[in-house]
Design an enzyme around this catalytic site. Structure first.
Site, PDB file in Angstrom:
ATOM      1  N   LYS A 140      93.290  75.755  -7.037  1.00  0.00           N
ATOM      2  CA  LYS A 140      92.706  75.419  -8.338  1.00  0.00           C
ATOM      3  C   LYS A 140      93.567  74.363  -9.045  1.00  0.00           C
ATOM      4  O   LYS A 140      93.037  73.487  -9.728  1.00  0.00           O
ATOM      5  CB  LYS A 140      92.569  76.680  -9.199  1.00  0.00           C
ATOM      6  N   CYS A 254      89.053  87.580  -9.244  1.00  0.00           N
ATOM      7  CA  CYS A 254      88.235  87.767  -8.043  1.00  0.00           C
ATOM      8  C   CYS A 254      87.960  89.256  -7.863  1.00  0.00           C
ATOM      9  O   CYS A 254      88.101  89.800  -6.771  1.00  0.00           O
ATOM     10  CB  CYS A 254      88.891  87.142  -6.814  1.00  0.00           C
TER      11      CYS A 254
END
Lengths: 336, 172
Positions: A140, A254
């Site tokens: 990311k 997640c």
């Protein structure tokens, strides 16, 4: 300030569900919760037992993505759209996508498309000062740098020295010159004396969304939620302290657990001076397996949440065919 | 972590003479800067201008473990480029290089020596005992090697010093 909800939501599994879960190596308490929160349990469990696909995101900092695409196709790789701009599914691979010359040159990064949503939601721009609070392994961070054309200033944290080394190595490989790495807890960012335009908090979590990659997580225990939720709430306070007024936070995990997702966002709204805002058009337009992202939950068993929680989003294994992923975009309101 | 001093940059320029004396200036094109830490070994990093601007305003407690990309480190009085230092030398300078055929690149990335038959072309000015950037046919630098025999000779001519296969073997 009221603390976040730490007590896990309990959904008693039926005897049949308990038998099935135990036969398939899942914790019955988790399976019962998933059914209550997301419905269509048979499809969800089937999706969770399917082997995960391989996805990659081309890195424009290390060459024209079309050229990288062409070179890989020449080697026999075949791709299809993943649903997220710039991220592709690897349909055919003559050898591991993590062992090509192009990978070693940093021309792409392996990343699930649901994970690619978080940088897209943050919308980094050249000149921004950005904190990435739990940055390793760096996919990311690299995406943030690339989206800002390597012209932002990114402060990337990971407290675990080995993970921070991996992060560093990935940033080097992908040619990111706009990020500094700190092998310290994110809390130490408060001592920098900087205010940030944007913060990405991809929080440490129970990882229920990644059982396809890590089957060990099928046996998660309810007790784990409280320690993760406590850490997430603490990191949200760090994010609040770092952001300038009107600064933007993207909170993501997640996991499928509302204690780590919607309840944390609710805590940020109620106690930390954030408001939730719609995800950018680029995220709203994402379709996985033809399906739009699922809005955040407004009600979890007996608990009502802010109606604005529908501005948050989930990617889920069963309708979307991705890892489980949650994200919300928040804005810090009020004066410094 | 701090900006490289003028004296340190001069020393860097001198030690990079065999590859490209002007490499530090080329690395800094577009306002990027070279910074160093005072750890052992002493490392040199290339930072984007906006990162420099932001870092200058920070209290370095703790200091970052890394900023921008690592371009190399000092070993006694010699500057050893890193993988990214070599890559940036290839991208931003005219440092002489050897281009390998695809099979040669593959072997080189496994850390294997290069045989003369793997060489597709080589720049002028490369000689035994010296250093050469090693590139693929697209010109991307995949590492750095020592020239151990005249490039036209039969057999082993390059010995790897750095190769990007490191990222798979150890890089994480």
């Amino acid at each position: 300030m009221r603390p976040p909800v730490l007590e896990p939501v309990r959904v008693p599994p039926s005897p049949a569900l308990r038998r099935w879960s135990e036969a398939h190596g899942f914790s019955p308490e988790l399976v019962a919760r998933w059914g209550a929160f997301y419905g269509d349990l048979p499809k969800l469990l089937e999706a969770m037992r399917r082997p995960p696909g391989t996805y990659l995101r081309f890195n424009p900092l290390r060459g024209d993505p079309r050229e990288t695409h062409r070179r890989l196709e020449e080697k026999g790789f075949r791709f299809s759209d993943s649903g997220v701009p710039g991220t592709f599914r690897v349909d055919e691979a003559p050898f591991s996508a993590g062992a090509t010359e192009e990978y070693l040159m940093g021309r792409y990064y392996l990343q699930d498309p649901s994970s690619a949503l978080a940088p897209l939601a943050l919308e980094p721009k050249p000149g921004d000062v950005i904190a990435d609070l739990c940055a390793a392994p760096g996919g990311k961070t690299i995406a943030l740098a690339a989206m800002a054309q390597d012209r932002a200033a990114i402060f990337a944290y990971d407290a675990d020295p080995a993970r921070a080394r991996g992060l560093q190595s990935n940033l080097y490989r992908c040619g990111v010159t706009s990020a500094a790495v700190y092998a310290t807890p994110a809390q130490s960012a408060r001592r920098l004396g900087l205010t940030f335009d944007r913060v990405l908090l991809d929080a440490p979590c129970t990882g229920e969304g990644v059982v396809q990659r890590d089957p060990g997580r099928r046996r998660g225990q309810l007790g784990e939620y409280a320690s993760c939720a406590r850490e997430q709430a603490d990191l949200l306070t760090v994010a609040r302290d770092l952001l300038r007024p009107e600064g933007v936070l993207v909170y993501s995990t997640c996991t499928l657990a509302p204690e780590e997702n919607e309840f944390q966002v609710q805590h940020a709204i109620d106690e930390l001076g954030f408001e939730i805002e719609p995800l950018p058009r680029a995220v709203q337009n994402v379709r996985f397996s033809g399906q739009a992202l699922m809005p955040g939950l407004q009600r979890v068993i007996e608990r009502d949440l802010s109606p604005a929680m529908t501005k948050a989003a989930h990617a889920l294994p069963h309708p979307h065919g991705t890892m489980g992923f949650f994200l919300a975009r928040l804005r810090r309101v009020g004066r410094q | 972590m701090r900006r490289l001093s003028a004296a340190e940059e001069d020393r860097l320029r001198a030690t990079l003479e065999p590859l490209d004396r002007d490499a530090p200036a080329r690395w800094k094109a577009g306002g990027s800067e070279l910074w160093t830490d005072d750890a052992q070994p002493v490392k040199v990093f290339l930072l984007a201008p906006n990162l420099v601007k932001a870092l200058e305003g920070t209290v370095q407690d703790p200091a970052p473990t890394s900023a921008g990309i690592l371009v190399g480190h000092w070993e006694r009085n010699t500057f050893l480029p890193s993988l990214e230092g070599a890559y940036e030398l290839g991208r931003r300078s005219r440092a002489p290089r050897v281009r390998l055929k695809p099979k040669g690149v593959q072997l080189f990335l496994y850390g294997r020596d290069v045989l003369s038959e793997s060489i597709a072309s080589a720049d002028a000015g490369l000689h035994s005992g010296g250093l050469a950037l090693v590139a693929n046919l697209d010109g991307d630098v995949v590492g750095l090697a020592r020239i151990v025999a005249p490039l036209g000779a039969r057999g082993r001519v390059l010995e790897p010093i750095l190769d990007r296969g490191w990222y798979l073997r150890e890089g994480g």
